[in-house]
Design a protein around this motif. Structure first.
Motif, PDB file in Angstrom:
ATOM      1  N   ALA A 240      85.380 -22.913  -4.271  1.00  0.00           N
ATOM      2  CA  ALA A 240      84.946 -21.559  -3.912  1.00  0.00           C
ATOM      3  C   ALA A 240      86.013 -20.818  -3.118  1.00  0.00           C
ATOM      4  O   ALA A 240      86.132 -19.595  -3.208  1.00  0.00           O
ATOM      5  CB  ALA A 240      83.654 -21.620  -3.116  1.00  0.00           C
TER       6      ALA A 240
ATOM      7  N   LEU B 294      84.776 -18.389  -8.604  1.00  0.00           N
ATOM      8  CA  LEU B 294      83.315 -18.298  -8.644  1.00  0.00           C
ATOM      9  C   LEU B 294      82.735 -19.037  -9.840  1.00  0.00           C
ATOM     10  O   LEU B 294      81.758 -19.775  -9.717  1.00  0.00           O
ATOM     11  CB  LEU B 294      82.883 -16.834  -8.685  1.00  0.00           C
ATOM     12  N   GLY B 295      83.345 -18.886 -11.006  1.00  0.00           N
ATOM     13  CA  GLY B 295      82.809 -19.484 -12.225  1.00  0.00           C
ATOM     14  C   GLY B 295      82.730 -20.988 -12.147  1.00  0.00           C
ATOM     15  O   GLY B 295      81.671 -21.593 -12.389  1.00  0.00           O
TER      16      GLY B 295
ATOM     17  N   VAL C  38      80.213 -22.256  -9.540  1.00  0.00           N
ATOM     18  CA  VAL C  38      78.837 -22.217 -10.046  1.00  0.00           C
ATOM     19  C   VAL C  38      78.580 -23.409 -10.963  1.00  0.00           C
ATOM     20  O   VAL C  38      77.536 -24.070 -10.867  1.00  0.00           O
ATOM     21  CB  VAL C  38      78.578 -20.891 -10.798  1.00  0.00           C
TER      22      VAL C  38
ATOM     23  N   ALA D  49      78.311 -26.629  -8.955  1.00  0.00           N
ATOM     24  CA  ALA D  49      77.023 -26.662  -8.245  1.00  0.00           C
ATOM     25  C   ALA D  49      75.890 -27.036  -9.192  1.00  0.00           C
ATOM     26  O   ALA D  49      75.017 -27.854  -8.850  1.00  0.00           O
ATOM     27  CB  ALA D  49      76.753 -25.302  -7.599  1.00  0.00           C
ATOM     28  N   LEU D  50      75.893 -26.452 -10.397  1.00  0.00           N
ATOM     29  CA  LEU D  50      74.843 -26.763 -11.364  1.00  0.00           C
ATOM     30  C   LEU D  50      74.955 -28.199 -11.875  1.00  0.00           C
ATOM     31  O   LEU D  50      73.939 -28.863 -12.131  1.00  0.00           O
ATOM     32  CB  LEU D  50      74.907 -25.777 -12.529  1.00  0.00           C
TER      33      LEU D  50
ATOM     34  N   ILE E 131      67.393 -22.063  -7.071  1.00  0.00           N
ATOM     35  CA  ILE E 131      68.597 -21.452  -7.643  1.00  0.00           C
ATOM     36  C   ILE E 131      68.294 -20.053  -8.164  1.00  0.00           C
ATOM     37  O   ILE E 131      69.047 -19.106  -7.910  1.00  0.00           O
ATOM     38  CB  ILE E 131      69.161 -22.337  -8.775  1.00  0.00           C
TER      39      ILE E 131
ATOM     40  N   SER F 174      69.822 -16.671  -6.537  1.00  0.00           N
ATOM     41  CA  SER F 174      70.626 -15.776  -7.386  1.00  0.00           C
ATOM     42  C   SER F 174      70.059 -14.368  -7.369  1.00  0.00           C
ATOM     43  O   SER F 174      70.805 -13.385  -7.254  1.00  0.00           O
ATOM     44  CB  SER F 174      70.654 -16.310  -8.820  1.00  0.00           C
TER      45      SER F 174
ATOM     46  N   VAL G 212      76.906 -20.582 -19.142  1.00  0.00           N
ATOM     47  CA  VAL G 212      77.568 -19.685 -18.189  1.00  0.00           C
ATOM     48  C   VAL G 212      78.527 -18.753 -18.927  1.00  0.00           C
ATOM     49  O   VAL G 212      78.606 -17.557 -18.630  1.00  0.00           O
ATOM     50  CB  VAL G 212      78.305 -20.497 -17.107  1.00  0.00           C
TER      51      VAL G 212
ATOM     52  N   ILE H 172      74.652 -12.510 -16.916  1.00  0.00           N
ATOM     53  CA  ILE H 172      75.083 -12.832 -15.555  1.00  0.00           C
ATOM     54  C   ILE H 172      76.465 -12.215 -15.359  1.00  0.00           C
ATOM     55  O   ILE H 172      77.130 -11.849 -16.336  1.00  0.00           O
ATOM     56  CB  ILE H 172      75.154 -14.359 -15.329  1.00  0.00           C
TER      57      ILE H 172
ATOM     58  N   THR I 186      82.279 -14.726 -15.176  1.00  0.00           N
ATOM     59  CA  THR I 186      82.731 -15.763 -14.245  1.00  0.00           C
ATOM     60  C   THR I 186      84.112 -16.312 -14.566  1.00  0.00           C
ATOM     61  O   THR I 186      84.623 -17.152 -13.827  1.00  0.00           O
ATOM     62  CB  THR I 186      81.730 -16.928 -14.249  1.00  0.00           C
TER      63      THR I 186
END
Length: 406
Positions: free
Chosen positions: A173, A178-179, A182, A185-186, A209, A213, A349, A358, A361
């Motif tokens: 991060a 960011l991409g 994410v 994290a997922l 989540i 978001s 994503v 979204i 990313t």
């Protein structure tokens, strides 16, 4: 009786992998050759680069497939690999930013060798968590989620999986990427869910989540993108949020990519304009060969052609999930499910970003986007799954042989 692994190769995974890799090479040439010619460069340059990584990937698959799983489960090997990637994530801050993020380490003359440590972390975090959770399966069955926390909601040990995960997530991060943050994290959520804890925890995590978001997007909407842009390191992220909220209002600036992604998908229709006949890749859609490669797939091959590629990718993911479900060894099961989760998360994503569901990313589409590091990591993940499947089959056959001999 010793059974050779070469007779246990899972072709329902290997063949889709090979087909998707070849389709990816074709699309990379299609999305890059025109601009290379316009810039008086070699139209095969990026294709050859990707093909080189593919050859390395095939060698890696062969080597990892022949390895013993006991070696791949060594704590020392996993720890050293994680530490190396952590070191690479730190020093990547000292290299030039690409699209606002310090995600690349360029080495050699002209930066010919490119390392992307955040890409490696996707598979490394699957490997690490599968190893950690496999060691406490008895405790998980008995104490559920409390076995993962050891009764402490705040980590109090340096080797706590939560602390390790947060540190690496923070490193990604901070690039800022960011991409990939994410996605990592997922993937962690997927691994915790696959660890054997009760399904209610997955529902809770998913709800958390989605709520977080929605809260984040709502807060940015209320405060304004201009305010977010003033936060150090997150100026480029603010531009992506501006494009997300209203791409056509910022069509000549931050919304340029998403707007042209819409045009590309609209141009494709049901049957596409034909391979190589994309309009948007000729200077309009700047990241046509990376983040927005699937937009060009839709433009050239149409909705039907793109759907077939997605169907093949989802078939590959499903076959990997089946390996994970059938595996008796906890490490094998979680490793396979983690690789499937990695592919599934990255796919959604990317599609979410190019379709405006979204914020964009900067995440590549598996196999199709130009990116040697991404292809290499996916290939290593596939190699792990093939090795796991072969070992599970061999153990099952040996059990059957022993049973018949009694």
């Amino acid at each position: 009786m010793k059974i050779d692994k070469q007779h246990l190769l899972n072709y329902s995974i290997l063949i889709p992998y090979l087909i998707l890799s070849i389709i990816g090479l074709i699309m990379i040439y299609s999305t890059t050759s025109a601009l290379q010619v316009q810039n008086e460069g070699n139209p095969f340059k990026l294709l050859l680069s990707q093909a080189g990584y593919w050859v390395i990937s095939l060698v890696a698959i062969y080597i990892i497939y022949r390895m013993k799983l006991s070696f791949l489960r060594r704590t020392g090997l996993i720890s050293v690999t994680l530490l190396i990637d952590g070191f690479l994530l730190v020093i990547s801050h000292f290299f030039d930013a690409v699209n606002g993020a310090h995600g690349w380490i360029r080495l050699g003359p002209g930066g010919i060798i490119g390392l992307q440590p955040a890409e490696y972390l996707k598979l490394l975090i699957v490997w690490y968590l599968a190893h950690q959770f496999a060691k406490i399966q008895g405790e998980i069955r008995k104490y559920d989620y409390q076995a993962l926390t050891k009764g402490q909601w705040i980590p109090n040990k340096l080797n706590d999986w939560r602390l390790v995960s947060l540190v690496f997530l923070g490193l990604v991060a901070s690039l800022p990427d960011l991409g990939n943050a994410v996605i990592v994290a997922l993937i962690i959520v997927v691994m915790v869910t696959a660890s054997g804890i009760g399904y209610r925890w997955f529902s809770t995590a998913l709800l958390g989540i989605v709520s977080a978001s929605a809260l984040l997007l709502g807060t940015i909407r209320v405060l304004g993108v201009e305010f977010v842009a003033k936060i150090p390191l997150f100026g480029y992220i603010a531009r992506r949020f501006a494009a997300y909220f209203n791409p056509f209002e910022n069509a000549t600036e931050s919304g340029w990519q998403l707007t042209n992604s819409y045009y590309a998908m609209s141009n494709g229709g049901w049957f596409g304009r034909g391979l190589g006949n994309s309009i948007e890749k000729n200077g309009y859609l700047v990241e046509a060969h990376t983040d927005f490669a699937f937009s060009i797939v839709i433009e050239e091959l149409g909705f039907l052609g793109a759907s077939l590629i997605l169907a093949l990718l989802f078939f590959l993911i499903l076959r990997i999930i089946v390996v994970g479900i059938r595996a008796k060894n906890p490490f094998n099961a979680m490793m396979a499910l983690g690789v499937a989760g990695m592919l599934l998360v990255q796919t959604f994503v990317n599609i979410g970003g190019i379709s405006g569901l979204i914020p964009a990313t900067g995440v590549t589409f598996p196999f199709i986007s130009q990116g040697g590091n991404s292809l290499l990591i996916i290939s290593i993940g596939i190699a792990f799954v093939l090795n796991i499947d072969a070992n599970e089959k061999r153990e099952l056959i040996q059990e059957e042989i022993e049973r018949t001999m009694i």
